[in-house]
Design an enzyme around this catalytic site. Sequence first.
Site, short mmCIF file in Angstrom:
data_model
loop_
_atom_site.label_atom_id
_atom_site.label_comp_id
_atom_site.label_asym_id
_atom_site.label_seq_id
_atom_site.Cartn_x
_atom_site.Cartn_y
_atom_site.Cartn_z
N SER A 133 -62.18 66.10 -66.04
CA SER A 133 -62.31 64.98 -65.12
C SER A 133 -63.78 64.83 -64.77
O SER A 133 -64.40 65.77 -64.27
CB SER A 133 -61.47 65.25 -63.87
N LYS A 159 -61.47 62.09 -68.67
CA LYS A 159 -61.02 61.19 -67.61
C LYS A 159 -62.23 60.78 -66.79
O LYS A 159 -62.97 61.64 -66.30
CB LYS A 159 -59.99 61.92 -66.75
N LYS A 161 -63.77 58.96 -63.52
CA LYS A 161 -63.47 58.47 -62.17
C LYS A 161 -64.09 57.09 -62.04
O LYS A 161 -65.25 56.89 -62.43
CB LYS A 161 -64.08 59.42 -61.14
N ASP A 187 -59.36 57.18 -63.57
CA ASP A 187 -58.68 57.51 -62.32
C ASP A 187 -59.42 56.83 -61.17
O ASP A 187 -60.60 57.08 -60.95
CB ASP A 187 -58.68 59.03 -62.10
N GLU A 212 -54.96 55.85 -63.80
CA GLU A 212 -54.31 56.70 -62.80
C GLU A 212 -54.54 56.15 -61.40
O GLU A 212 -55.68 55.83 -61.03
CB GLU A 212 -54.91 58.11 -62.94
N ASP A 237 -50.42 59.35 -59.36
CA ASP A 237 -50.82 60.67 -58.87
C ASP A 237 -50.41 60.75 -57.40
O ASP A 237 -49.30 61.18 -57.07
CB ASP A 237 -52.34 60.84 -59.10
N LYS A 261 -48.81 67.41 -59.97
CA LYS A 261 -49.60 68.44 -59.29
C LYS A 261 -48.64 69.19 -58.37
O LYS A 261 -48.10 68.59 -57.43
CB LYS A 261 -50.70 67.80 -58.44
N GLY A 289 -55.26 68.31 -61.52
CA GLY A 289 -56.06 69.41 -61.00
C GLY A 289 -56.63 69.06 -59.64
O GLY A 289 -56.83 67.88 -59.33
C1 NPQ Z 1 -57.37 63.64 -58.95
N1 NPQ Z 1 -58.77 65.69 -59.20
O1 NPQ Z 1 -56.80 63.76 -60.00
C2 NPQ Z 1 -58.21 64.74 -58.35
C3 NPQ Z 1 -58.62 64.53 -56.99
C4 NPQ Z 1 -59.64 65.36 -56.35
C5 NPQ Z 1 -59.74 66.87 -61.03
O2 NPQ Z 1 -59.92 64.57 -60.74
C6 NPQ Z 1 -62.29 68.78 -53.83
C7 NPQ Z 1 -61.00 69.27 -53.91
C8 NPQ Z 1 -62.59 67.58 -54.40
C9 NPQ Z 1 -60.02 68.55 -54.55
C10 NPQ Z 1 -61.92 65.61 -55.65
C11 NPQ Z 1 -59.49 65.59 -60.33
C12 NPQ Z 1 -61.62 66.84 -55.05
C13 NPQ Z 1 -60.32 67.32 -55.13
C14 NPQ Z 1 -60.92 64.91 -56.29
C15 NPQ Z 1 -59.35 66.57 -55.78
O3 NPQ Z 1 -57.21 62.61 -58.34
MG MG Z 2 -55.90 61.55 -59.63
#
Ligand code: NPQ
Ligand code: MG
Length: 368
Positions: A133, A159, A161, A187, A212, A237, A261, A289
């Site tokens: 990500s 992925k 953001k 995402d 996402e 998500d 998750k 994650g």
């Molecule tokens: C998601 N994670 O899928 C998230 C959201 C996310 C790996 O993209 C600190 C702790 C910062 C948890 C930022 C990924 C974070 C976090 C984003 C979770 O949407």
């Molecule tokens: Mg997400």
Amino acid sequence: MTLSAVELWRGEIELVTPFRTSFGTEVSRELLYVHAVGDSHSGWGECVAMVDPNYSSEYLDNCVQVISRFLVPLLHGDTSADDFIFRAAPIRGNYMSKACVEAALLDLRLREQSVSLAKFLGATKTRVASGVSVGIQNSLDDLVRVVGEYLALGYLRVKLKIEPGSDIELVKTIRREFGDDLLLQVDANAAYTVADAEHLKELDDFNLLLIEQPLPEDDLVGHIKLAKIINTPVCLDESITSIETARGALDLEACSIINIKPGRVGGYLEAKKIHDLCLSRGVPVWCGGMLETGIGRAANLALAALPGFTLPGDISASARYFARDITTPFVLVNGHIVVPNTVGIGIEPLPEMLVNFRKVETFEVVSN
Ligand code: NPQ
Ligand code: MG
């Protein structure tokens, strides 16, 4: 074979690089672990909540409260993970709190029974395809460089953001630089509204695996409308918090793919139920994650080894996030991570890392 105490541990590990999403930038991971201590074994669970309630309404200090006041009192010496989830049903929401208590209890009970979490959940794979990500960068040049570095390490899926003002151009650039074969998805972390549907339709040109969580978590109707307008598959998500929300979203065609998750849905047992539902309907799932350290990462690997996890997920190597993980680090091998196959989650915190953490609570558990 008795649970005798529950400890809560807190600490913090710096991220190797800041992680920016549509809801904010993180430079370190604050952590909360549940340690279920038995007379012969112990188990660990990692809470996925963040310091601030930005990803969802849950946040770490609140999780400490919920676990201490409402969840630990449900535990007895012989409580199983199933018993715990049954007893916790009257506690509404608070999925991340329930999930980390369940995870610690599962780790403890499976160690007592000499069974791995992977085997217990029904894993069919010994290694899991790893995606990465990629946070929002300061420039397109930075994005191209960072994606190139991850691909050089072997990550099998990227992925990106995105957020309003930083979306189509990113995808166009990465497709141009890395070609049509790259497994690519985006995402939004709920940053758009259904009024952006025609704009998001511009993503249709780039053959993305999925988009996402484009809209707010409670805007199921918006996702239904959007999914009819765009050709990119919609994956949810934040909106999916239980088997019921999963079934509803699929029945109403709000999404065609689900990011599972365990922390977001109240634990590994619920996550498996959602997996089973999706497998029975031919709906692809992948494991999300939450910047987990080795404790949460190990348990997620066991889950992602189930047969319905047909898309590469967000379980990256430890080094994607941390210079030093709390456990022995997980590494990429040909774009995959090996699923732990020893008892419980198969790993535990390193003593030399745990000394930097604080045991903030210890609760004695009554025998029965
Ligand atoms: C998601 N994670 O899928 C998230 C959201 C996310 C790996 O993209 C600190 C702790 C910062 C948890 C930022 C990924 C974070 C976090 C984003 C979770 O949407
Ligand atoms: Mg997400």
